[in-house]
Motif scaffolding. Structure first.
Motif, PDB file in Angstrom:
ATOM      1  N   ALA A 168      15.145   3.950  46.635  1.00  0.00           N
ATOM      2  CA  ALA A 168      15.197   5.196  47.238  1.00  0.00           C
ATOM      3  C   ALA A 168      15.470   5.005  48.786  1.00  0.00           C
ATOM      4  N   ASN A 169      15.154   3.403  49.328  1.00  0.00           N
ATOM      5  CA  ASN A 169      15.092   3.278  50.725  1.00  0.00           C
ATOM      6  C   ASN A 169      16.382   2.387  51.036  1.00  0.00           C
ATOM      7  N   LYS A 170      17.390   2.508  50.112  1.00  0.00           N
ATOM      8  CA  LYS A 170      18.816   1.937  50.605  1.00  0.00           C
ATOM      9  C   LYS A 170      19.293   2.290  51.778  1.00  0.00           C
ATOM     10  N   ARG A 216       6.835   9.746  59.119  1.00  0.00           N
ATOM     11  CA  ARG A 216       8.020  10.005  58.112  1.00  0.00           C
ATOM     12  C   ARG A 216       8.473  11.611  58.452  1.00  0.00           C
ATOM     13  N   PHE A 260      14.813  11.136  55.079  1.00  0.00           N
ATOM     14  CA  PHE A 260      14.285  11.975  54.070  1.00  0.00           C
ATOM     15  C   PHE A 260      14.199  10.993  52.453  1.00  0.00           C
ATOM     16  N   THR A 261      14.655   9.696  52.689  1.00  0.00           N
ATOM     17  CA  THR A 261      14.297   8.607  51.808  1.00  0.00           C
ATOM     18  C   THR A 261      13.272   7.635  51.949  1.00  0.00           C
ATOM     19  N   SER A 266       9.801   6.380  52.032  1.00  0.00           N
ATOM     20  CA  SER A 266       8.530   6.526  51.255  1.00  0.00           C
ATOM     21  C   SER A 266       7.500   5.102  51.618  1.00  0.00           C
ATOM     22  N   LEU A 306      19.777  10.824  55.716  1.00  0.00           N
ATOM     23  CA  LEU A 306      19.264  10.184  54.266  1.00  0.00           C
ATOM     24  C   LEU A 306      18.167   9.096  54.651  1.00  0.00           C
ATOM     25  N   SER A 307      18.286   8.218  55.683  1.00  0.00           N
ATOM     26  CA  SER A 307      17.208   7.411  56.142  1.00  0.00           C
ATOM     27  C   SER A 307      15.838   7.972  56.338  1.00  0.00           C
ATOM     28  N   ASN A 363      17.426   2.700  54.334  1.00  0.00           N
ATOM     29  CA  ASN A 363      16.458   2.286  55.274  1.00  0.00           C
ATOM     30  C   ASN A 363      17.282   1.400  56.554  1.00  0.00           C
ATOM     31  N   LYS A 381      12.021  12.853  60.072  1.00  0.00           N
ATOM     32  CA  LYS A 381      12.767  14.317  59.465  1.00  0.00           C
ATOM     33  C   LYS A 381      13.158  15.225  60.721  1.00  0.00           C
TER      34      LYS A 381
END
Length: 295
Positions: free
Chosen positions: A225-227, A152, A212-213, A215, A209-210, A229, A156
């Protein structure tokens, strides 16, 4: 081994394969028609590299969806190709800008600009390496918490590097447009790169966005939050922000590149012929000067 039916991402991947195979065919048709020398025009090389990577990635998406128990190697390959998909397109934009300067002005770029372009390429290379490591760690995230955390973090970093390169391309494009008069007809390719920038921005925003979301165990964890992804997030968002944006970038750069190729003077494309002719005749001083300029 049991198989599954294709899901929306698999269907999207199938369409992408057809589209990008045709695009690759058009690129090589254009190479033959306009005598494009890929080794002298980096933009075309990186554009082809993107097409190859994207076709391969789409094939892996389909295989993953049709396979009930995919191997970890297959998952790593898909995640990695997804992570580095944007870097060849950014490199292509830089390559086309350099070609515009080379053929438009016939002069070398300012030294600081050459260093800046090289720095951008090194940054993209770093993004590829980091993306490969991140993809491997995220694919193994379900088995190791440390791998998921490291993946992760590196994702980033890679996304932010791409954002930095995108900003630099915006600066390069603005600089080239400000010197548009010296570029002549080759200003077309610069305008083409400029038109692709909004789509680059959308694609990079999706990557950020992918990243930093993410998890849980990485790409394969669920949740709202992983929409964003890239593997199992919202497919409509993926279609609009990732697939279509990349497609429009590819089309714009291809059209602008062909337009630029039409404007390249025949003397540039026949440079080797001129050099051979010069060895067979006794050129005067003006012809020698022309050959030096062509180099």
């Amino acid at each position: 081994m049991t198989t599954n039916s294709l899901k929306p991402r698999g269907i999207i991947a199938s369409v992408e394969i057809a589209v990008y195979v045709l695009t690759t065919l058009f690129v090589f048709i254009s190479k033959t028609r306009y005598r494009i020398e890929f080794r002298k025009q980096g933009g075309w090389v990186y554009l082809i590299l993107f097409l190859v990577l994207r076709i391969t990635s789409c094939v892996l998406v389909i295989v993953l969806e049709l396979t009930s128990n995919p191997t970890i190697g297959l998952v790593v390959a898909q995640v990695t190709l997804t992570a580095i998909a944007l870097t060849p397109l950014l490199s292509a934009a830089i390559g086309f800008l350099k070609s515009a300067a080379k053929f438009g002005t016939g002069q070398d770029l300012p030294r600081f600009f050459v260093y800046a372009l090289r720095l951008s390429k090194l940054a993209l290379l770093a993004a590829i390496v980091i993306g490969i490591i991140a993809g491997s760690d995220l694919a193994n995230g379900a088995e190791s918490v440390s791998s998921a955390n490291n993946g992760r973090y590196l994702t980033k970093v890679s996304a932010l590097i791409l954002l930095g390169v995108f900003v630099s391309i915006c600066v390069y494009t603005a600089w080239f447009l400000s010197h548009g008069n010296s570029l002549g007809h080759f200003r077309t390719i610069v305008i083409g790169v400029g038109l692709s920038l909004p789509f680059f921005l959308v694609r990079i925003i999706y990557s950020i966005l992918s990243a930093f979301t993410l998890s849980g165990s990485g790409y394969f964890s669920g949740g709202v939050a992983n929409k964003f992804n890239t593997i199992n997030g919202s497919w409509p968002i993926y279609l609009v922000m990732a697939v279509l944006s990349q497609f429009f970038i590819t089309v714009i750069l291809f059209i602008a590149g062909v337009a630029m190729q039409k404007d390249i003077p025949q003397r540039y494309q026949n440079e080797q012929d001129l050099e051979n002719a010069s060895k067979e005749s006794a050129p005067d001083s003006s012809f020698s000067f022309l050959l030096r300029r062509l180099r």
